[in-house]
Motif scaffolding. Structure first.
Motif, PDB file in Angstrom:
ATOM      1  N   UNK A  87      52.090  79.531  34.895  1.00  0.00           N
ATOM      2  CA  UNK A  87      53.582  78.614  34.743  1.00  0.00           C
ATOM      3  C   UNK A  87      54.233  78.211  35.855  1.00  0.00           C
ATOM      4  N   UNK A  88      54.647  77.039  35.968  1.00  0.00           N
ATOM      5  CA  UNK A  88      55.561  76.398  37.099  1.00  0.00           C
ATOM      6  C   UNK A  88      56.742  77.241  37.127  1.00  0.00           C
ATOM      7  N   UNK A  89      57.051  77.509  38.453  1.00  0.00           N
ATOM      8  CA  UNK A  89      58.295  78.255  38.587  1.00  0.00           C
ATOM      9  C   UNK A  89      59.593  77.783  38.282  1.00  0.00           C
ATOM     10  N   UNK A  90      60.708  78.470  38.114  1.00  0.00           N
ATOM     11  CA  UNK A  90      62.044  78.086  37.761  1.00  0.00           C
ATOM     12  C   UNK A  90      62.464  77.169  39.199  1.00  0.00           C
ATOM     13  N   UNK A  91      63.371  76.435  38.861  1.00  0.00           N
ATOM     14  CA  UNK A  91      63.875  75.460  40.022  1.00  0.00           C
ATOM     15  C   UNK A  91      64.826  76.498  40.758  1.00  0.00           C
ATOM     16  N   UNK A  92      64.805  76.376  42.014  1.00  0.00           N
ATOM     17  CA  UNK A  92      65.644  77.422  42.890  1.00  0.00           C
ATOM     18  C   UNK A  92      66.467  76.616  43.951  1.00  0.00           C
ATOM     19  N   UNK A  93      67.809  77.024  43.830  1.00  0.00           N
ATOM     20  CA  UNK A  93      68.892  76.247  44.600  1.00  0.00           C
ATOM     21  C   UNK A  93      68.532  76.787  46.071  1.00  0.00           C
ATOM     22  N   UNK A  94      68.388  75.842  46.940  1.00  0.00           N
ATOM     23  CA  UNK A  94      68.265  75.932  48.302  1.00  0.00           C
ATOM     24  C   UNK A  94      69.630  75.858  49.123  1.00  0.00           C
TER      25      UNK A  94
END
Ligand code: PHE
Length: 334
Positions: A87-94
């Motif tokens: 599955x594609x990853x969760x969006x992560x705040x950079x």
């Protein structure tokens, strides 16, 4: 016997291949079925050996099916444990660097290209390094220029009011030639407003060698401002600092374009960005350097000031509020 060897070598990494294998050997029309059917036609004296061989083949095939099945099942289980790995990853705040760090690094980079190293000193200082060694003895009126925070009741211990204290420490511990740049946090007991804060950042520069002149200082500053601001006009205004003689303040010409410009520059196109001068012989002496042999220059600039100019920031307090809407705007500058 050849079938036994083949069965032993078999490997499968999915259920379909395993099932093919099972049917081939153990299925209703499989090899073993055929051999068992053949058994009655085998001459009596060979029956024993033939029987042993097909039993061995049967055991080998059955064990193989069992072990591969177990392997495949344990793989399935681990998939369950970690979720679906495809599955594609969760969006992560950079995150982003703070504008003060960005500008500080930029300043250090410029000076590193002309041979300055980086040095640091403590934020909690003693009177000697912050004042006395810098030609500011007790009761010197210039001490009032810098509203000092003292630590508890001991007037000897204070929060440094400028990074010039690092100059003293560096000269005490290093012999000339010296070319060093010292970034750091400084503290002044001042009212907080859009233009000044009680905590801010400075970068100090120090250059000590034989025959260093004011022309060297001027050229270095011109190089720095060109690298930092692009095409720029600067001017040096005579000024006074107890630790430099002669002293000057450096202004940069900032063509007024936006409302922010007006807020930072208070109406004129010239904006002061640093103090500088030739290191006073008394300071060299205080730090164990012979002023007859060596001379040098020093300068000090406020990082916030420069960041406000570069990024058009109208209020110094924004640097310390840590409002993500402000900080996020520097993401592209990483
Ligand atoms: N320390 C001075 C200040 O904080 C700046 C300065 C540094 C001036 C070095 C001259 C030489 O205002």
């Amino acid at each position: 016997k050849q079938h036994i060897e083949e069965a032993k070598m078999f490997h499968a990494d999915n259920k379909e291949r395993l099932e093919e294998f099972r049917i081939k050997y153990l299925g209703g029309k499989g090899i073993l079925k055929e051999f068992f059917a053949e058994f009655k036609n085998v001459p009596n004296e060979l029956k024993k050996e033939f029987g042993q061989v097909i039993n061995e083949l049967k055991n080998t095939a059955e064990e193989k099916v069992k072990s591969i099945q177990e392997q495949l099942e344990s793989k399935e289980e681990s998939k369950g444990q970690f979720g679906d790995l495809s599955r594609p990853g969760y969006p992560m705040e950079v995150g982003s660097r703070h504008p003060i760090s960005l500008v500080k690094n930029q300043i250090l980079d410029v000076f590193s290209t002309i041979g300055f190293n980086v040095s640091e000193g403590p934020e909690i200082e003693d009177d000697w390094h912050n004042f006395t060694a810098l030609n500011l003895p007790e009761y010197h009126p210039a001490r009032d220029m810098q509203d000092t925070f003292f630590i508890q009741t001991n007037p000897d211990i204070l929060l440094r009011t400028h990074t010039s204290s690092v100059q003293v420490r560096y000269m005490e511990n290093n012999k000339p030639p010296i070319r060093t740049i010292s970034p750091g946090r400084v503290f002044r007991n001042e009212a907080v407003s859009a233009r000044s804060h009680c905590i801010f950042h400075q970068v100090e520069g120090l250059y000590i060698d034989k025959d260093v002149s004011f022309a060297d200082l001027k050229q270095t500053l011109l190089y720095f401002t060109k690298e930092m601001f692009g095409k720029s006009k600067i001017r040096l205004r005579p000024s006074y600092f107890p630790f430099t003689e002669p002293s000057a303040e450096v202004d940069i010409y900032w063509g007024l374009k936006t409302e922010t410009d007006y807020r930072i520059t208070k109406g004129t196109g010239w904006l002061e960005i640093m103090g500088c001068g030739m290191v006073d012989p008394n300071v060299l002496k205080n730090c164990g350097i012979n002023p007859d042999e060596y001379s040098g220059y020093a300068f000090g600039m406020g990082i916030e000031r420069i960041a406000m100019l570069l990024y058009q920031i109208g209020d110094i307090r924004m640097f310390y509020e840590n409002d993500v809407r402000f900080l996020e705007q520097f993401k592209s500058s990483l």
